[in-house]
Write a protein that holds these residues in place. Sequence first.
Motif, short mmCIF file in Angstrom:
data_model
loop_
_atom_site.label_atom_id
_atom_site.label_comp_id
_atom_site.label_asym_id
_atom_site.label_seq_id
_atom_site.Cartn_x
_atom_site.Cartn_y
_atom_site.Cartn_z
N PRO A 54 0.83 -1.21 0.00
CA PRO A 54 0.00 0.00 0.00
C PRO A 54 0.86 1.25 0.00
O PRO A 54 1.94 1.30 0.62
CB PRO A 54 -0.79 -0.13 1.30
N THR A 55 0.40 2.28 -0.70
CA THR A 55 1.14 3.54 -0.75
C THR A 55 0.22 4.69 -0.37
O THR A 55 -1.00 4.64 -0.59
CB THR A 55 1.71 3.82 -2.14
N PHE A 56 0.81 5.72 0.20
CA PHE A 56 0.08 6.95 0.44
C PHE A 56 0.94 8.11 -0.06
O PHE A 56 2.16 8.09 0.05
CB PHE A 56 -0.30 7.15 1.91
N SER A 57 0.29 9.08 -0.67
CA SER A 57 1.01 10.20 -1.25
C SER A 57 0.12 11.43 -1.18
O SER A 57 -1.05 11.35 -0.77
CB SER A 57 1.42 9.90 -2.70
N ASP A 61 -3.70 19.49 -1.81
CA ASP A 61 -4.31 19.14 -0.52
C ASP A 61 -5.03 17.81 -0.59
O ASP A 61 -5.89 17.51 0.24
CB ASP A 61 -5.27 20.25 -0.06
N ASN A 62 -4.68 16.99 -1.57
CA ASN A 62 -5.30 15.66 -1.73
C ASN A 62 -4.36 14.57 -1.23
O ASN A 62 -3.24 14.42 -1.74
CB ASN A 62 -5.62 15.38 -3.20
N TRP A 63 -4.80 13.81 -0.25
CA TRP A 63 -4.09 12.61 0.16
C TRP A 63 -4.62 11.45 -0.68
O TRP A 63 -5.83 11.29 -0.83
CB TRP A 63 -4.29 12.32 1.64
N ILE A 64 -3.71 10.64 -1.22
CA ILE A 64 -4.08 9.54 -2.11
C ILE A 64 -3.58 8.24 -1.50
O ILE A 64 -2.37 8.04 -1.31
CB ILE A 64 -3.47 9.73 -3.51
N THR A 84 -8.66 11.77 -0.39
CA THR A 84 -9.25 12.37 0.80
C THR A 84 -8.47 13.62 1.20
O THR A 84 -7.38 13.86 0.68
CB THR A 84 -9.26 11.35 1.96
N ASP A 85 -9.01 14.38 2.12
CA ASP A 85 -8.27 15.55 2.61
C ASP A 85 -7.62 15.26 3.96
O ASP A 85 -7.14 16.17 4.63
CB ASP A 85 -9.20 16.77 2.74
N GLN A 86 -7.54 14.00 4.34
CA GLN A 86 -7.11 13.63 5.69
C GLN A 86 -5.90 12.71 5.66
O GLN A 86 -5.83 11.78 4.86
CB GLN A 86 -8.28 12.94 6.41
N PHE A 87 -4.95 12.97 6.57
CA PHE A 87 -3.81 12.07 6.73
C PHE A 87 -4.12 11.07 7.83
O PHE A 87 -4.16 11.42 9.01
CB PHE A 87 -2.54 12.86 7.09
N GLN A 203 2.70 19.86 15.05
CA GLN A 203 1.57 19.02 14.64
C GLN A 203 1.27 19.19 13.14
O GLN A 203 0.12 19.37 12.72
CB GLN A 203 0.32 19.37 15.46
N ASP A 204 2.31 19.12 12.34
CA ASP A 204 2.16 19.42 10.92
C ASP A 204 2.59 18.24 10.06
O ASP A 204 3.78 17.98 9.88
CB ASP A 204 2.99 20.66 10.56
N TRP A 205 1.59 17.54 9.52
CA TRP A 205 1.86 16.46 8.58
C TRP A 205 1.61 16.93 7.15
O TRP A 205 1.80 16.18 6.21
CB TRP A 205 1.00 15.24 8.91
N SER A 206 1.18 18.18 6.99
CA SER A 206 0.88 18.68 5.66
C SER A 206 2.14 18.88 4.82
O SER A 206 2.06 18.95 3.59
CB SER A 206 0.12 20.01 5.75
N LEU A 207 3.31 18.96 5.46
CA LEU A 207 4.55 19.15 4.73
C LEU A 207 5.01 17.87 4.04
O LEU A 207 5.93 17.89 3.20
CB LEU A 207 5.66 19.67 5.64
N LEU A 208 4.39 16.73 4.35
CA LEU A 208 4.82 15.47 3.78
C LEU A 208 4.36 15.30 2.34
O LEU A 208 3.20 15.56 2.00
CB LEU A 208 4.29 14.29 4.61
N ARG A 209 5.26 14.86 1.50
CA ARG A 209 4.96 14.37 0.15
C ARG A 209 5.63 13.00 0.08
O ARG A 209 6.72 12.84 -0.45
CB ARG A 209 5.54 15.30 -0.93
N PRO A 210 4.97 11.97 0.63
CA PRO A 210 5.64 10.68 0.87
C PRO A 210 6.12 9.94 -0.37
O PRO A 210 7.00 9.09 -0.27
CB PRO A 210 4.58 9.87 1.61
N PHE A 211 5.53 10.22 -1.53
CA PHE A 211 5.90 9.47 -2.73
C PHE A 211 5.66 10.36 -3.93
O PHE A 211 4.52 10.65 -4.30
CB PHE A 211 5.04 8.20 -2.81
#
Length: 358
Positions: A54-57, A61-64, A84-87, A203-211
Amino acid sequence: MAAIEDTVDTSLRALVIVESDSGGSTFITWSYPSLSPILTKIITKRTSPSPPSPTFSKYKDNWIYISSSPGSGRVESFSLAIVTDQFNPEKFFALLSLMATEYASSLSPVPLLRCYLDVYTDSNAKIEQVEAEPLTFSSQTFDSSRSHLLVESLLDLSRSFADSLWLLWSALLMKKRIVVLSSDVSALQSFIRALPLFVLHRQDWSLLRPFVNLDVQEEVEDLESAGVYVAGFTDVHIRQKEYLFDVLVDLDSQTIQPSKQATDDFIETPFHTDFSSFLKQALTNETISHQKIVKAFKVKNTALFAKLESLKVSEGDAPAAISYASFAAQELPSHVERFLYAVASAEGMTNVGGSRSN
């Protein structure tokens, strides 16, 4: 009676089915609602070939979230994606797992749409199974505000990079651009997910671009427009793109290296030396745990912020803040001033117009 906002899950934005046939072709066969051209491009790229895990990216502002499974008959394999808009990886991978079980048996989008709408309107879903207990899902089971507590990789990465971890700590404190490279997507995403824990007070996970796909121009442009990020790549050509990062972490070689243009921002100071000593001592403790290492980083950050608070000065009618004048009486080396000012700026503790006198 529960409030309406407690019984709906409006974080959902789209559900997508991607299929791969025996000829190696991959294409989106269904989505609800319809996708924008760029999300279509990104999701197709993420699932060709089907990812082994499984991957998340994130794009804008879209989490996939994507999960792949073996198919049957005409379908060699299939992937399901939730936008989704949620991490909250645990939440959405649980929902994808439930949906994948249903789709593997029916290859029909109808029950998946019903499941999606049930979660959207009622935060719950149930899929009946023949001669087995129903599969159920409830959004209330997953607390997005505490999802960081499920990350168990911070202790492992602290051990792997103990001698150079001060570079990551410093980069995150200064809000620098961090790129992480790995040939293993699962290891890449586990590592990246842990990095905001170095600065948990934000408390900032919005900076992540995991993939990130380096060959998708829109993703690179989104990265550049973000300004500050932690981005994950599997393409080794990212090494030659120094304009995209201040620090490069190579998980395969276990190295952390500042880019040439950022070298002056990463000169080791007594604060970094102290952090490294503190970390090594913590790691020798037999009772050290994920939660304890997170708390240890918080203690070090708090001590650094207290030092900065003590250096604030008032200039005119403006509130007390950090400026280079704050360092005048301290007679600090220029690289120490540079680090302290960068951290203070990242924390909103500086005068906007502050400038160096030397």
